[in-house]
Enzyme design. Structure first.
Site, PDB file in Angstrom:
ATOM      1  CD  GLN A  92      29.286 -25.452  35.942  1.00 47.34           C
ATOM      2  OE1 GLN A  92      28.474 -24.573  36.222  1.00 47.34           O
ATOM      3  NE2 GLN A  92      30.438 -25.193  35.354  1.00 47.34           N
ATOM      4  CB  ILE A  94      22.849 -32.948  32.092  1.00 48.62           C
ATOM      5  CG1 ILE A  94      22.298 -32.273  30.839  1.00 48.62           C
ATOM      6  CG2 ILE A  94      22.690 -32.032  33.313  1.00 48.62           C
ATOM      7  CD1 ILE A  94      20.788 -31.979  30.919  1.00 48.62           C
ATOM      8  CG  HIS A 110      24.524 -28.394  37.397  1.00 48.04           C
ATOM      9  ND1 HIS A 110      24.979 -27.312  36.661  1.00 48.04           N
ATOM     10  CD2 HIS A 110      24.617 -28.014  38.699  1.00 48.04           C
ATOM     11  CE1 HIS A 110      25.337 -26.337  37.480  1.00 48.04           C
ATOM     12  NE2 HIS A 110      25.134 -26.743  38.726  1.00 48.04           N
ATOM     13  CG  LEU A 203      35.548 -19.358  22.314  1.00 49.82           C
ATOM     14  CD1 LEU A 203      36.445 -20.242  21.441  1.00 49.82           C
ATOM     15  CD2 LEU A 203      34.101 -19.470  21.836  1.00 49.82           C
TER      16      LEU A 203
HETATM   17  C1  BJW Z   1      33.827 -22.498  24.927  1.00 43.50           C
HETATM   18  C2  BJW Z   1      33.587 -22.978  23.665  1.00 43.50           C
HETATM   19  C3  BJW Z   1      34.564 -23.789  23.119  1.00 43.50           C
HETATM   20  C4  BJW Z   1      31.903 -21.788  24.176  1.00 43.50           C
HETATM   21  N1  BJW Z   1      35.667 -24.051  23.821  1.00 43.50           N
HETATM   22  N2  BJW Z   1      34.925 -22.760  25.600  1.00 43.50           N
HETATM   23  C5  BJW Z   1      22.335 -14.867  43.759  1.00 43.50           C
HETATM   24  C6  BJW Z   1      23.701 -14.938  44.022  1.00 43.50           C
HETATM   25  C7  BJW Z   1      24.368 -16.157  44.050  1.00 43.50           C
HETATM   26  C8  BJW Z   1      23.696 -17.326  43.802  1.00 43.50           C
HETATM   27  C9  BJW Z   1      22.355 -17.257  43.535  1.00 43.50           C
HETATM   28  C10 BJW Z   1      21.681 -16.044  43.516  1.00 43.50           C
HETATM   29  N3  BJW Z   1      20.383 -16.298  43.216  1.00 43.50           N
HETATM   30  C11 BJW Z   1      20.229 -17.626  43.046  1.00 43.50           C
HETATM   31  C12 BJW Z   1      21.422 -18.229  43.252  1.00 43.50           C
HETATM   32  C13 BJW Z   1      21.702 -19.688  43.145  1.00 43.50           C
HETATM   33  C14 BJW Z   1      21.595 -20.198  41.723  1.00 43.50           C
HETATM   34  C15 BJW Z   1      22.456 -19.342  40.818  1.00 43.50           C
HETATM   35  O1  BJW Z   1      23.651 -19.535  40.692  1.00 43.50           O
HETATM   36  N4  BJW Z   1      21.863 -18.385  40.121  1.00 43.50           N
HETATM   37  C16 BJW Z   1      22.665 -17.486  39.275  1.00 43.50           C
HETATM   38  C17 BJW Z   1      22.049 -17.411  37.888  1.00 43.50           C
HETATM   39  C18 BJW Z   1      22.792 -16.160  39.972  1.00 43.50           C
HETATM   40  N5  BJW Z   1      22.085 -21.562  41.751  1.00 43.50           N
HETATM   41  C19 BJW Z   1      21.274 -22.565  42.047  1.00 43.50           C
HETATM   42  O2  BJW Z   1      20.083 -22.429  42.237  1.00 43.50           O
HETATM   43  C20 BJW Z   1      21.948 -23.924  42.213  1.00 43.50           C
HETATM   44  N6  BJW Z   1      21.580 -24.492  43.444  1.00 43.50           N
HETATM   45  C21 BJW Z   1      21.920 -23.899  44.624  1.00 43.50           C
HETATM   46  O3  BJW Z   1      22.558 -22.870  44.682  1.00 43.50           O
HETATM   47  O4  BJW Z   1      21.526 -24.623  45.738  1.00 43.50           O
HETATM   48  C22 BJW Z   1      21.766 -24.044  47.027  1.00 43.50           C
HETATM   49  C23 BJW Z   1      23.154 -24.279  47.549  1.00 43.50           C
HETATM   50  C24 BJW Z   1      23.589 -23.531  48.601  1.00 43.50           C
HETATM   51  C25 BJW Z   1      24.866 -23.713  49.105  1.00 43.50           C
HETATM   52  C26 BJW Z   1      25.705 -24.652  48.562  1.00 43.50           C
HETATM   53  C27 BJW Z   1      25.255 -25.410  47.546  1.00 43.50           C
HETATM   54  C28 BJW Z   1      23.988 -25.204  47.039  1.00 43.50           C
HETATM   55  C29 BJW Z   1      21.484 -24.875  41.108  1.00 43.50           C
HETATM   56  C30 BJW Z   1      21.986 -24.476  39.762  1.00 43.50           C
HETATM   57  C31 BJW Z   1      21.385 -25.374  38.680  1.00 43.50           C
HETATM   58  C32 BJW Z   1      21.882 -25.022  37.288  1.00 43.50           C
HETATM   59  N7  BJW Z   1      21.122 -25.734  36.334  1.00 43.50           N
HETATM   60  C33 BJW Z   1      21.411 -25.561  34.908  1.00 43.50           C
HETATM   61  C34 BJW Z   1      20.303 -26.264  34.077  1.00 43.50           C
HETATM   62  C35 BJW Z   1      20.061 -27.713  34.474  1.00 43.50           C
HETATM   63  C36 BJW Z   1      20.827 -28.691  33.658  1.00 43.50           C
HETATM   64  C37 BJW Z   1      20.556 -28.562  32.161  1.00 43.50           C
HETATM   65  O5  BJW Z   1      19.418 -28.317  31.732  1.00 43.50           O
HETATM   66  O6  BJW Z   1      21.517 -28.761  31.382  1.00 43.50           O
HETATM   67  O7  BJW Z   1      22.720 -26.079  34.630  1.00 43.50           O
HETATM   68  S1  BJW Z   1      21.516 -23.862  34.385  1.00 43.50           S
HETATM   69  C38 BJW Z   1      22.806 -24.101  33.227  1.00 43.50           C
HETATM   70  O8  BJW Z   1      23.929 -23.285  33.642  1.00 43.50           O
HETATM   71  C39 BJW Z   1      23.228 -25.568  33.367  1.00 43.50           C
HETATM   72  C40 BJW Z   1      24.723 -25.427  33.383  1.00 43.50           C
HETATM   73  O9  BJW Z   1      25.331 -26.548  33.994  1.00 43.50           O
HETATM   74  C41 BJW Z   1      24.957 -24.137  34.130  1.00 43.50           C
HETATM   75  C42 BJW Z   1      26.310 -23.515  33.901  1.00 43.50           C
HETATM   76  O10 BJW Z   1      26.461 -23.108  32.572  1.00 43.50           O
HETATM   77  P1  BJW Z   1      27.897 -23.187  31.864  1.00 43.50           P
HETATM   78  O11 BJW Z   1      28.304 -24.602  31.748  1.00 43.50           O
HETATM   79  O12 BJW Z   1      28.833 -22.273  32.516  1.00 43.50           O
HETATM   80  O13 BJW Z   1      27.520 -22.694  30.376  1.00 43.50           O
HETATM   81  P2  BJW Z   1      27.508 -21.190  29.776  1.00 43.50           P
HETATM   82  O14 BJW Z   1      26.749 -21.247  28.515  1.00 43.50           O
HETATM   83  O15 BJW Z   1      27.098 -20.223  30.785  1.00 43.50           O
HETATM   84  O16 BJW Z   1      29.057 -20.895  29.453  1.00 43.50           O
HETATM   85  C43 BJW Z   1      29.752 -21.593  28.428  1.00 43.50           C
HETATM   86  C44 BJW Z   1      31.186 -21.077  28.354  1.00 43.50           C
HETATM   87  O17 BJW Z   1      31.875 -21.856  27.397  1.00 43.50           O
HETATM   88  C45 BJW Z   1      31.271 -19.607  27.901  1.00 43.50           C
HETATM   89  O18 BJW Z   1      32.207 -18.918  28.747  1.00 43.50           O
HETATM   90  C46 BJW Z   1      31.822 -19.702  26.476  1.00 43.50           C
HETATM   91  O19 BJW Z   1      32.699 -18.627  26.138  1.00 43.50           O
HETATM   92  C47 BJW Z   1      32.603 -20.985  26.537  1.00 43.50           C
HETATM   93  N8  BJW Z   1      32.717 -21.666  25.253  1.00 43.50           N
HETATM   94  N9  BJW Z   1      32.338 -22.456  23.216  1.00 43.50           N
HETATM   95  C48 BJW Z   1      35.804 -23.482  25.054  1.00 43.50           C
HETATM   96  N10 BJW Z   1      34.422 -24.293  21.843  1.00 43.50           N
END
Ligand code: BJW
Length: 236
Positions: A92, A94, A110, A203
């Protein structure tokens, strides 16, 4: 028994110890900037300069020589080299730390910070400089460029290949992701339906930890190399 393919899903936590911020931790990106202001197509339409400035700053951060792949990225590249069946990393993130570590079978679902997309012709091109003020599209020569990233409400990339890989895997591992964002957060359920073994490396326990067969908790630079070592030794 023959080795089965592996799918590894990574999130921001794997790059934390390389110096890049996560999103939802206390010191994460969403603590200082609102999603609605920088990570939706509507935000870009309303205030492109603000969105470009957000990604320009993150691109400069990624290009800082101090930001390098860590032991967790290295371990996944080793797994791909040494595991006797396919290993696909679905990230996920970038950033480009997996490629720099040597992972080759990789999907950036992403998008990629070091690529830009032309708003006129759709061509995707490499970019290392700021997009504001922007260079012109190298393909058509005149279109403005946007970051090649997937914002909320946009379709993630490579979904067909990811779905097929999860359907065929024997082991699904999620690393450093909070499980808040779909469709990535739903991959573990898909893997379970296909009777793959599912493992969380994070983590701390994520909100979806109960969906995994097992979890190993601690910093990625420790738990990922340990897990890979055990897998390759056959005791995984
Ligand atoms: C450590 C550590 C260490 C720390 N060691 N671990 C209602 C229900 C369900 C879905 C939806 C809904 N309403 C809307 C939606 C869809 C929506 C969505 O999911 N929304 C939710 C918020 C509810 N999703 C979308 O819109 C996606 N598109 C979509 O669904 O299209 C339609 C579709 C339909 C059917 C099939 C397919 C598609 C698009 C999502 C785009 C996400 N974009 C972002 C930003 C853009 C890129 C950027 O700027 O970088 O992507 S948001 C942001 O979150 C980024 C990340 O990739 C993404 C995930 O975050 P991640 O990687 O999990 O980070 P954190 O910070 O959340 O977690 C870090 C973890 O690491 C933590 O657990 C820490 O404990 C741990 N950690 N240090 C190990 N040292």
């Amino acid at each position: 028994m023959a080795a089965r393919p592996i799918v590894v899903l990574t999130g921001a936590g794997i790059s934390r110890e390389s110096g890049l911020h996560t999103f939802r931790d206390a010191d994460g990106i969403w603590a200082s900037v609102r999603i609605e202001d920088v990570a939706t197509p509507e935000a870009f339409a309303r205030d492109p300069a603000r969105v470009q400035a957000f990604y320009d700053a993150r691109r400069r951060g990624l290009l800082d020589p101090a930001v390098r792949p860590n032991a967790a990225h290295d371990a996944l590249a080793r797994l791909e080299r040494e595991w006797p069946a396919p290993v696909l990393v679905v990230t996920q993130n970038i950033d480009d730390l997996h490629e720099r570590a040597g992972s080759r079978a990789l999907v950036h679902m992403h998008g990629e910070l070091l690529k830009a997309r032309c708003l006129a012709c759709g061509a995707v091109s490499p970019v290392r400089q700021d997009l504001a003020p922007g260079p012109a599209c190298p393909a058509c020569g005149n279109g403005p460029l946007r970051p090649h990233v997937v914002w909320f409400g946009e379709m993630p990339l490579g979904m067909e290949a990811i779905g097929a890989a999860i359907d065929g895997c024997g082991l699904f591992v999620a690393i450093g992701t909070s499980g808040n964002v779909y469709p990535a957060a739903g991959f573990v359920a898909q893997a379970r339906r296909r009777r793959a073994r599912t493992v969380e490396l994070n983590l701390e326990r994520s909100q979806g930890a109960h969906l995994f067969d097992e979890g190993h908790y601690g910093p990625a630079t420790r738990v990922v190399p340990d897990f890979v070592e055990r897998l390759l030794a056959g005791a995984g």
